[in-house]
Write an enzyme that holds these catalytic residues in place. Structure first.
Site, short mmCIF file in Angstrom:
data_model
loop_
_atom_site.label_atom_id
_atom_site.label_comp_id
_atom_site.label_asym_id
_atom_site.label_seq_id
_atom_site.Cartn_x
_atom_site.Cartn_y
_atom_site.Cartn_z
N GLY A 17 0.78 -1.23 0.00
CA GLY A 17 0.00 0.00 0.00
C GLY A 17 0.81 1.28 0.00
CE1 TYR A 150 -7.33 3.49 10.93
CE2 TYR A 150 -9.09 4.93 10.13
CZ TYR A 150 -7.83 4.37 9.97
OH TYR A 150 -7.07 4.68 8.87
#
Length: 249
Positions: A17, A150
């Site tokens: 990524g 998160y």
């Protein structure tokens, strides 16, 4: 190859990524790059994919002993550090009603504690004019269901960016953050819920982005290169959104 040629850069979470694309971009610019990951197999597989002067180091983002060893290996191999891109992170989705202290601790340890203390270990070895970059997220300023752990971790990193920028200015070390929006990245295959739920969430993103598409890891890498280089020499304590306008309009 002049922007960061011969600079020493550490990139955490660099086996896929955004981290991997940034490592490739930095190497193409002539930097000496240290890539970390927690999976030795994935690190080994990069040997046929990378070219340039690089070092692969197995390190768990939340493990402080790993952070110390990472910095020690970097310094013993390349000397001082110029660039630190704290990219490693974990993505979890839990509604508050389902959130456990264990999940909360896991996310905060990997996404906040690890980057902060890795930076602490690196700072004494950073050259004047160095650059620290945190990877935050557009969710730190928006409210999305099931993202308490998160989003709060990314908001904490935004605060850490400001604090370290204030503390390190006298050392001429700049500290900034990149705030990605929806990016085509393997994070959408690394989660704790059914893939159908992730696919449903992801399918709605392009309609919420003024540019009408997902971003690319290469676009994060280009922003990291800018923040790592002297071209951003008067940018400090900032969070640069790379989100196609997702959180801006």
């Amino acid at each position: 190859m002049t922007k960061i040629k011969d600079k020493v850069a550490i990139i955490t979470g660099a086996t896929s990524g955004m981290g991997l694309e940034t490592a490739k971009r930095f190497l193409s610019e002539g930097a000496r790059v240290v890539l970390t990951g927690r999976d030795q197999g994935k690190l080994d597989n990069l040997k046929g994919e990378l070219s340039g002067d690089y070092l692969l180091v197995k390190a768990e983002a939340s493990n402080l002993d790993d952070s110390r060893q990472l910095i020690e290996q970097t310094v013993s191999t390349f000397g001082k550090i110029d660039i630190l891109f704290l990219n490693a992170g974990i993505f979890r989705l839990e509604a508050v009603a389902e959130l456990s202290p264990e999940i909360w601790d896991e996310v905060q340890n990997i996404n906040v504690r690890g980057p902060l203390f890795t930076a602490r270990e690196a700072i004494p070895h950073m050259n004047e004019g160095g650059s620290i970059i945190f990877n935050t997220s557009v969710v730190n300023g928006k409210g999305f269901p099931a993202m308490a752990a998160y989003a709060s971790s990314k908001a904490a990193l935004r605060s850490v960016t400001r604090i370290l920028a204030a503390e390190l200015g006298e050392k001429n070390i700049r500290v900034n953050a990149i705030s990605p929006g929806p990016i085509e990245t393997p994070i959408y295959q690394k989660h704790n819920v059914a893939q159908e739920q992730i696919d449903g969430m992801a399918s709605n993103f392009p309609a919420m982005v003024p540019l009408g598409r997902f971003g690319k890891s290469e676009e994060i890498a280009a922003t990291a290169l800018f923040l790592a280089s002297s071209e951003s020499s008067y940018i400090n304590g900032a969070e640069i959104p790379v989100d196609g306008g997702f959180a801006q309009v």
